[in-house]
Design an enzyme around this catalytic site. Structure first.
Site, PDB file in Angstrom:
ATOM      1  N   GLY A 239       0.757  -1.252   0.000  1.00  0.00           N
ATOM      2  CA  GLY A 239       0.000   0.000   0.000  1.00  0.00           C
ATOM      3  C   GLY A 239       0.781   1.291   0.000  1.00  0.00           C
ATOM      4  N   PRO A 275       4.583  -5.207  -0.877  1.00  0.00           N
ATOM      5  CG  PRO A 275       6.828  -4.594  -1.137  1.00  0.00           C
ATOM      6  CD  PRO A 275       5.940  -5.577  -0.433  1.00  0.00           C
ATOM      7  N   GLY A 276       3.653  -3.630  -3.934  1.00  0.00           N
ATOM      8  CA  GLY A 276       3.492  -3.835  -5.368  1.00  0.00           C
ATOM      9  C   GLY A 276       3.918  -2.572  -6.092  1.00  0.00           C
ATOM     10  NE  ARG A 313      -2.998   3.125 -11.230  1.00  0.00           N
ATOM     11  CZ  ARG A 313      -2.920   4.313 -10.688  1.00  0.00           C
ATOM     12  NH1 ARG A 313      -2.429   5.329 -11.366  1.00  0.00           N
ATOM     13  NH2 ARG A 313      -3.322   4.516  -9.454  1.00  0.00           N
ATOM     14  CB  CYS A 343     -15.620   3.652 -29.522  1.00  0.00           C
ATOM     15  SG  CYS A 343     -14.853   3.572 -31.124  1.00  0.00           S
ATOM     16  CD  GLU A 344     -16.140   2.747 -23.278  1.00  0.00           C
ATOM     17  OE1 GLU A 344     -16.713   3.512 -22.467  1.00  0.00           O
ATOM     18  OE2 GLU A 344     -16.428   1.559 -23.418  1.00  0.00           O
ATOM     19  CE1 TYR A 372      -2.147  -3.410  -8.603  1.00  0.00           C
ATOM     20  CE2 TYR A 372      -0.962  -1.426  -7.952  1.00  0.00           C
ATOM     21  CZ  TYR A 372      -1.435  -2.688  -7.658  1.00  0.00           C
ATOM     22  OH  TYR A 372      -1.191  -3.236  -6.422  1.00  0.00           O
TER      23      TYR A 372
HETATM   24  N1  LLP Z   1      -1.597  -6.940  -0.716  1.00  0.00           N
HETATM   25  C1  LLP Z   1      -2.916  -7.025  -0.953  1.00  0.00           C
HETATM   26  C2  LLP Z   1      -3.725  -7.967  -0.190  1.00  0.00           C
HETATM   27  C3  LLP Z   1      -3.506  -6.199  -1.937  1.00  0.00           C
HETATM   28  O1  LLP Z   1      -4.804  -6.304  -2.169  1.00  0.00           O
HETATM   29  C4  LLP Z   1      -2.696  -5.296  -2.667  1.00  0.00           C
HETATM   30  C5  LLP Z   1      -3.273  -4.434  -3.701  1.00  0.00           C
HETATM   31  C6  LLP Z   1      -1.311  -5.259  -2.395  1.00  0.00           C
HETATM   32  C7  LLP Z   1      -0.797  -6.088  -1.386  1.00  0.00           C
HETATM   33  C8  LLP Z   1      -0.363  -4.348  -3.117  1.00  0.00           C
HETATM   34  O2  LLP Z   1      -0.634  -3.017  -2.876  1.00  0.00           O
HETATM   35  P1  LLP Z   1       0.357  -1.870  -3.402  1.00  0.00           P
HETATM   36  O3  LLP Z   1       1.650  -1.997  -2.631  1.00  0.00           O
HETATM   37  O4  LLP Z   1       0.562  -2.095  -4.852  1.00  0.00           O
HETATM   38  O5  LLP Z   1      -0.359  -0.623  -3.121  1.00  0.00           O
HETATM   39  N2  LLP Z   1      -5.425  -1.127  -9.518  1.00  0.00           N
HETATM   40  C9  LLP Z   1      -5.248  -0.151  -8.472  1.00  0.00           C
HETATM   41  C10 LLP Z   1      -4.593  -0.720  -7.236  1.00  0.00           C
HETATM   42  C11 LLP Z   1      -5.316  -1.911  -6.662  1.00  0.00           C
HETATM   43  C12 LLP Z   1      -4.595  -2.504  -5.464  1.00  0.00           C
HETATM   44  C13 LLP Z   1      -5.186  -3.793  -5.061  1.00  0.00           C
HETATM   45  N3  LLP Z   1      -4.505  -4.444  -3.982  1.00  0.00           N
HETATM   46  C14 LLP Z   1      -4.472   1.031  -9.035  1.00  0.00           C
HETATM   47  O6  LLP Z   1      -4.127   1.008 -10.224  1.00  0.00           O
HETATM   48  O7  LLP Z   1      -4.232   2.001  -8.339  1.00  0.00           O
END
Ligand code: LLP
Length: 419
Positions: A239, A275-276, A313, A343-344, A372
């Protein structure tokens, strides 16, 4: 640190001119920087060094096999949310014992696959899921290691679509009912309780919500201990936000660690972080070519060859992505909407953006698109998904070929009577 910089007036990815990559791989194209990825991973490793931990990269942000292999080689684990992501993680060489599995709707087939693979733990989201996992583990003659995902009712102050830690969200188990759930889990024969999981949302730009949520989780762990349920793994989810507009100065992994480690240092946990975005987001950009310019009702549109199917996004979250010229120029500033060919009306990358007046044929870089971006792309409007390129030093590698028209129909079947 980010390895996308201008040399003179040319945008480079590490030591390769972006223009050169587009000449070879075409447009639109996702470009990733090897060193940025490694540096972002290392920033977590260094920040949490000294406390037992597993860094589980959230595959949903980006699951290109080459990127996963790179992270696996750096020592990363994985946070997966489907059988497909588990497959990607294992294929990339991430050890099963470093894989955690979340998600509210795991199927029987997926659960069995994860149990057979020997993953570190399931992050469970409901009592129905708990009993399903117990049953499936029983059938397979194994014990399922689990954490319960608790919902700490903390406001992550982020976009409502990517906030997950409030009472009203579908995620997790209300924290005030957690003891009840843990007591049930502890009694199940084929379940082994080993952890607590929480994830309160994504693109969180302050440290306080993480600390508040952790305090609630620690109180729960204490309560469970007094009831004889020992928690070994404390999974605090992902997050951490990233700067989308180049000027923001946001908390880094080390700031997160500084706030969190003092709270847990006297406990004997292994910390899991997921982390993602903060690893891959600013390690990638989407490069797109300007096709046409169009003016009406005093509005100027810059029509590019990438669309919302490639990067959704802005359309989905009204997200800001910085856009810059691949070749800097001194043209006067123009106020434009950068839009795609789909087309949106929601197919845009920027609205009312000030940028040196683009011209047909210009290349534009949509920044911070590594997370993402490709992973949420689709074939909408009959559009083949774009190529992905990884840059390392002065070399670049195509890590996903652009799809062809044939790819678009390869899984479809024609019933006999229509042949
Ligand atoms: N762990 C869990 C259980 C999650 O659901 C998520 C993200 C993460 C870790 C990784 O979170 P991060 O570090 O990336 O914030 N598509 C959206 C974001 C959706 C996130 C969903 N869960 C966007 O493009 O902003």
């Amino acid at each position: 640190m980010n390895c996308f910089n201008y040399k003179k007036s040319e945008l480079y990815a590490e030591n390769v001119p972006v223009k050169k990559i587009v000449e070879a791989a075409g447009s639109p194209v996702y470009i990733y920087s090897h060193d940025t990825l490694v540096n972002h991973y290392k920033a977590y490793e260094e920040a949490f060094d000294g406390y037992p931990n597993v860094i589980c990269f959230a595959l949903k942000a980006n699951s290109n096999p080459a990127i996963l292999r790179l992270l696996a080689k750096s020592g990363s684990g994985a946070d997966v949310v489907s059988g497909g992501e588990l497959f990607f993680a294992l294929k990339a060489g991430i050890p099963a014992k470093k894989i955690v599995y979340a998600g509210v709707g795991k199927t029987e087939k997926e659960i069995a696959y994860a149990l057979k693979s020997g993953i570190l733990m399931f992050n469970i989201e409901s009592s129905d899921e708990l009993t399903a996992i117990d049953r499936i583990a029983g059938k397979l003659g194994v014990k399922a290691p689990i954490a319960l995902r608790v919902n700490p009712d903390i406001n992550a102050s982020t976009h409502p679509y990517i906030s997950t830690g409030l009472k009203k969200h579908k995620f997790g188990i209300p924290i005030h009912e957690a003891v009840e759930y843990y007591t049930l889990a502890d009694k199940l024969r084929n379940i082994k309780v080993i952890g607590i999981h929480k994830h309160i949302g994504s693109q969180i730009t302050r440290i306080t919500p993480f600390v508040d949520a952790l305090k609630k989780v620690l109180a729960l762990a204490q309560e469970l201990k007094s009831r004889g349920i020992e928690i070994k793994y404390l999974d605090m989810g992902g997050g951490l936000g990233i700067p989308y507009n180049m000027e923001e100065d946001l908390p880094q992994p080390k700031d997160l660690a500084k706030a969190i480690l003092p709270l847990i240092k006297l406990h004997d946990f292994t910390l899991i972080i997921e982390p993602g975005r903060s690893i891959v987001g600013n390690a990638g950009m989407l490069v797109t070519k300007v096709l046409y310019l169009k003016k009406h009702h005093k509005k100027e549109f810059v029509i590019v060859d990438a669309g919302m199917n490639d990067l959704i996004r802005p359309s989905l979250y009204d997200a800001y992505h910085h856009i810059q010229h691949v070749a800097k120029n001194n043209r006067p500033l123009a106020l434009v909407d950068v839009v795609g060919p789909i087309c949106e009306s929601g197919d845009f990358f920027a609205k009312g953006r000030k940028i040196n007046a683009p011209r047909a044929g210009d290349l534009l870089a949509v920044m911070s698109a590594g997370a993402y971006g490709f992973s949420m792309s689709s074939n909408y409007n009959g559009r083949p998904r774009v190529a992905e390129v990884l840059v390392k030093g002065n070399k670049f590698f195509v890590i996903r070929e652009r799809e062809t028209y044939k790819d678009l129909i390869k899984e479809t079947k024609m019933p006999e009577f229509l042949k």
